[in-house]
Design a protein around this motif. Structure first.
Motif, PDB file in Angstrom:
ATOM      1  N   ARG A  58       6.597 -29.437  81.359  1.00 37.24           N
ATOM      2  CA  ARG A  58       7.013 -28.474  82.231  1.00 37.24           C
ATOM      3  C   ARG A  58       8.605 -28.704  82.054  1.00 37.24           C
ATOM      4  NH1 ARG A  58       3.849 -32.619  84.800  1.00 37.24           N
ATOM      5  NH2 ARG A  58       2.177 -32.059  85.760  1.00 37.24           N
ATOM      6  N   ASP A  59       9.495 -27.758  81.087  1.00 43.19           N
ATOM      7  CA  ASP A  59      10.377 -27.133  80.685  1.00 43.19           C
ATOM      8  C   ASP A  59      10.929 -26.054  81.346  1.00 43.19           C
ATOM      9  OD1 ASP A  59      10.283 -28.867  79.035  1.00 43.19           O
ATOM     10  OD2 ASP A  59      10.246 -28.319  77.737  1.00 43.19           O
ATOM     11  N   VAL A  60      10.458 -25.307  81.859  1.00 40.33           N
ATOM     12  CA  VAL A  60      10.482 -23.995  82.483  1.00 40.33           C
ATOM     13  C   VAL A  60      10.867 -24.624  84.236  1.00 40.33           C
ATOM     14  CG1 VAL A  60       9.773 -21.970  84.268  1.00 40.33           C
ATOM     15  CG2 VAL A  60       9.003 -22.615  81.705  1.00 40.33           C
ATOM     16  N   MET A  61      10.067 -25.509  85.378  1.00 38.02           N
ATOM     17  CA  MET A  61      10.567 -26.159  85.863  1.00 38.02           C
ATOM     18  C   MET A  61      12.161 -26.710  85.982  1.00 38.02           C
ATOM     19  SD  MET A  61       8.286 -29.024  88.188  1.00 38.02           S
ATOM     20  CE  MET A  61       8.867 -30.342  87.144  1.00 38.02           C
ATOM     21  N   TRP A  62      11.902 -27.981  85.038  1.00 40.59           N
ATOM     22  CA  TRP A  62      13.426 -28.636  84.582  1.00 40.59           C
ATOM     23  C   TRP A  62      14.446 -27.902  84.560  1.00 40.59           C
ATOM     24  CZ3 TRP A  62      12.757 -32.948  87.028  1.00 40.59           C
ATOM     25  CH2 TRP A  62      11.792 -33.266  87.037  1.00 40.59           C
ATOM     26  N   ALA A 105      17.553 -28.425  86.806  1.00 37.20           N
ATOM     27  CA  ALA A 105      19.888 -28.105  86.136  1.00 37.20           C
ATOM     28  C   ALA A 105      20.208 -27.318  86.227  1.00 37.20           C
ATOM     29  CB  ALA A 105      18.710 -28.981  84.770  1.00 37.20           C
ATOM     30  N   ASN A 106      19.637 -26.734  85.910  1.00 37.27           N
ATOM     31  CA  ASN A 106      20.315 -25.429  86.691  1.00 37.27           C
ATOM     32  C   ASN A 106      21.263 -25.077  88.051  1.00 37.27           C
ATOM     33  OD1 ASN A 106      20.880 -24.059  83.603  1.00 37.27           O
ATOM     34  ND2 ASN A 106      19.257 -22.895  83.939  1.00 37.27           N
ATOM     35  N   ALA A 107      20.271 -24.955  89.102  1.00 40.91           N
ATOM     36  CA  ALA A 107      20.342 -25.027  90.311  1.00 40.91           C
ATOM     37  C   ALA A 107      22.101 -26.720  90.586  1.00 40.91           C
ATOM     38  CB  ALA A 107      19.205 -25.267  91.154  1.00 40.91           C
ATOM     39  N   VAL A 108      21.335 -28.145  89.794  1.00 41.01           N
ATOM     40  CA  VAL A 108      21.670 -28.835  90.258  1.00 41.01           C
ATOM     41  C   VAL A 108      23.345 -28.773  89.713  1.00 41.01           C
ATOM     42  CG1 VAL A 108      22.756 -31.385  89.937  1.00 41.01           C
ATOM     43  CG2 VAL A 108      20.285 -30.441  90.729  1.00 41.01           C
ATOM     44  N   LEU A 109      23.379 -28.365  88.577  1.00 42.43           N
ATOM     45  CA  LEU A 109      25.130 -27.683  87.947  1.00 42.43           C
ATOM     46  C   LEU A 109      25.974 -27.144  89.130  1.00 42.43           C
ATOM     47  CD1 LEU A 109      27.136 -27.810  86.149  1.00 42.43           C
ATOM     48  CD2 LEU A 109      25.754 -26.424  84.460  1.00 42.43           C
ATOM     49  N   LEU A 110      24.748 -26.089  89.351  1.00 41.75           N
ATOM     50  CA  LEU A 110      25.611 -24.999  90.755  1.00 41.75           C
ATOM     51  C   LEU A 110      25.603 -25.093  91.425  1.00 41.75           C
ATOM     52  CD1 LEU A 110      22.874 -21.967  90.088  1.00 41.75           C
ATOM     53  CD2 LEU A 110      25.564 -21.843  89.312  1.00 41.75           C
ATOM     54  N   LEU A 140      20.455 -27.071  77.097  1.00 34.57           N
ATOM     55  CA  LEU A 140      19.353 -27.800  76.930  1.00 34.57           C
ATOM     56  C   LEU A 140      18.275 -27.710  76.841  1.00 34.57           C
ATOM     57  CD1 LEU A 140      17.805 -29.972  79.886  1.00 34.57           C
ATOM     58  CD2 LEU A 140      17.982 -27.994  81.144  1.00 34.57           C
ATOM     59  N   SER A 141      18.457 -25.723  77.304  1.00 30.78           N
ATOM     60  CA  SER A 141      17.338 -25.385  76.545  1.00 30.78           C
ATOM     61  C   SER A 141      17.279 -25.313  74.821  1.00 30.78           C
ATOM     62  CB  SER A 141      17.506 -24.006  76.505  1.00 30.78           C
ATOM     63  OG  SER A 141      16.827 -22.840  75.927  1.00 30.78           O
TER      64      SER A 141
END
Length: 572
Positions: free
Chosen positions: A404-408, A412-417, A459-460
């Motif tokens: 589920r890499d797309v979701m995670w 992760a980007n949302a958490v950083l933002l 991350l990517s």
């Protein structure tokens, strides 16, 4: 608060002028032009910071840089234009008559307005203190330069056929190309322009070069790396003539039927493409939602919460949105189906389907937030590769689906933002005199801005290395087969890129291009390792050959160490 409208225009104009000065000075001596442009840029930048000594100067500088980059985008094809023009002056060529109508370019403009409607309305009626104003204005300039280039192409483009040279010449002020007709892979006629396929906002892969100037029949010529679309008179005649350069051609092909974008059978596709453009290609859908909530006088926390809910919804349907954007269709090739069945069964995701999208790029991707809402898409060019290579590509993408890499990555980007938003909130709540600490705050925000792409790359790349090694366990040949798959696709990508660049770059400006399988200079490796979503291909293949192990911390540690040592070391 953004600078005023006229201040922004002046900054953008100064940036444009700086690049134009360099172009004029470098007509006879390129190095001299670069020196003059650098001097002009330093002078203009100095004036901007002299007039705005506070951190506001950096805001003005960003628009200055945007104007320069827009000018660079517009003029990067001028050298090729001059070269083609000189060649046409001496070559014996036959003009190809063009069909030109205002409706064609008008529809391009209409779609741009629709896609940016939410952003434009926010600029006009949204809260002036919102940072979204800066994001919208700054983000729209590159799009406007591309749009201007498209309008100029529509008005000025001309086509010529050189029988003796066996070449097709395409010339416009900012967009010129020379094609060797013996490179052509296919020549086809489409009954009309497929706007939903050609408009840049409606596509994910960009190997199509759109020179259509009317809504009538389209001549499509496929070359290695890209396909060219032109609306010419006597399309069938030119199809027959140009097809003669293709070996083993079996005969005339029937025109492919293209339905108008407003046809009832295209409505669902049109809506899907517009939704993709407004939510993925731009931020119009989100700014439109915030503007609606602003008019309804919703509190800021409610705006934030509902925008987050909308983001989760878009993530949930991302597989369907991307499938529509790519015009992806389920694969029917039995070889690909068997390869997918074999690999996906071993990965424990037997129900995931494989789709194909028409593109001359060699690529594949996994989409969707979880196994129940995921798909794997390969380009039509990729399907031409051997079955063992396809297995390697499918195994790599299978890991992205399984983990589920797309979701995670999105979470992760949302958490950083959110963390960034929290920092801004704390600063706003605890510092009463912002002006007194304006300079240190600028550097804090600058650091946050710089760290975001590095975090995304970190991350990517972790996910990509894991997909290489974990995917190898689904293959009969293990890491060696995965390395061979990556090598095959890298070679094809390099060949297609070299051909494509050769069509559009002036001969004297062409640089020596190393293979992606070779270790590049350290400064380029630093960019690739620190900012790109994939580690350099040479490193991925080298590591697969040297570490024939299952995925684990040893490989993860090797990648993390290499990320720094390979970025700054000249030795292996």
């Amino acid at each position: 608060m953004l600078p005023g409208f006229y201040e922004i225009i002046i900054c953008v104009f100064l940036g444009l002028t700086t690049h134009l000065i360099g172009l004029l000075a470098g007509q006879k001596n390129k190095k001299q032009g670069m020196a003059v442009e650098a001097a002009a840029a330093l002078l203009v930048t100095g004036i901007v910071f002299y007039l705005n000594p506070s951190t506001d100067g950096f805001l003005y500088f960003s628009f200055l840089a945007s104007g320069w980059s827009s000018a660079f985008t517009l003029t990067m094809g001028l050298e090729k234009y001059r070269e083609v023009k000189r060649e046409l002056d001496t070559a014996v060529v036959e003009p190809i008559k063009i069909a030109r109508s205002i409706s064609r370019i008008a529809l391009d403009l209409v779609f741009v307005i629709i896609v940016y409607a939410g952003a434009i309305l926010f600029l006009l009626y949204g809260p002036k203190e919102s940072p979204l104003h800066f994001m919208i204005v700054f983000g729209m300039f590159p799009s406007l330069s591309v749009l201007l280039k498209r309008v100029i192409d529509w008005k000025k483009v001309r086509f010529y056929y050189g029988e003796a040279e066996q070449k097709l010449y395409i010339i416009s002020w900012f967009h010129a190309r020379t094609y060797t007709l013996q490179d052509a892979e296919s020549v086809a006629v489409e009954s009309a322009v497929d706007l939903l396929k050609l408009h840049p906002y409606f596509t994910l892969f960009t190997s199509r070069v759109d020179f259509t100037t009317s809504m009538q029949r389209v001549l499509r010529i496929r070359f290695p790396g890209e396909s060219v679309y032109m609306t010419v008179n006597q399309a069938a005649h030119w199809q027959k003539k140009l097809t003669s350069f293709i070996p083993d051609h079996t005969g005339d092909e029937q025109a492919l039927v293209v339905l108008p974008f407003y046809h009832r059978k295209n409505i669902k596709r049109l809506i899907g493409k517009l939704y993709f453009a407004m939510t993925v290609k731009g931020i119009s859908a989100y700014t439109g939602l915030v503007l609606l909530l602003y008019f309804l006088k919703a509190p800021p926390m409610m705006m934030f919460f509902l925008a987050g809910c909308y983001w989760v919804f878009n993530l949930y349907i991302s597989d369907r949105v991307l499938k529509t954007a790519m015009d992806a269709k389920e694969v029917e090739d039995p070889i690909v189906i068997e390869a997918a069945r074999k690999v996906f069964s071993r990965a424990g995701i037997p129900n995931v389907k494989v789709y194909v999208t028409e593109s001359d790029e060699y690529n594949g991707l996994a989409a969707g937030m979880n196994i129940g809402h995921s798909l794997v898409t390969l380009t039509s060019a990729t399907l031409k590769l051997p079955a063992t290579v396809l297995e390697g590509i499918l195994a790599h993408e299978a890991v992205h689906v399984k983990k589920r890499d797309v979701m995670w990555k999105q979470i992760a980007n949302a958490v950083l933002l959110l963390g960034y938003v929290g920092i801004v909130f704390v600063i706003a709540e605890n510092i009463s005199d912002i002006e007194a600490v304006k300079t240190p705050l600028f550097f804090v925000f600058w650091l946050m801005f710089m760290l975001f792409p590095i975090f995304q790359s970190l991350l990517s790349q972790w996910c990509e290395v894991r997909a290489d090694f974990l995917g190898s366990s689904y293959l009969d040949g293990g890491t060696e087969q995965m390395a061979e798959s990556l090598t095959a696709i890298a070679v094809k990508q390099d060949e297609a890129a070299l051909k494509s660049v050769g069509y559009s770059e002036a001969k004297q400006s062409e640089m020596v291009r190393e293979s992606s399988l070779d270790r590049s200079p350290w400064w380029l490796r630093a960019v690739e390792f620190q900012l790109m979503p994939h580690p350099p291909m040479y490193w991925r293949i080298m590591t697969l050959h040297s570490l024939p192990y299952r995925w684990g911390m040893k490989i993860g540690k090797r990648w993390f160490v290499s990320r720094w040592t390979e970025s700054f070391s000249r030795k292996l």
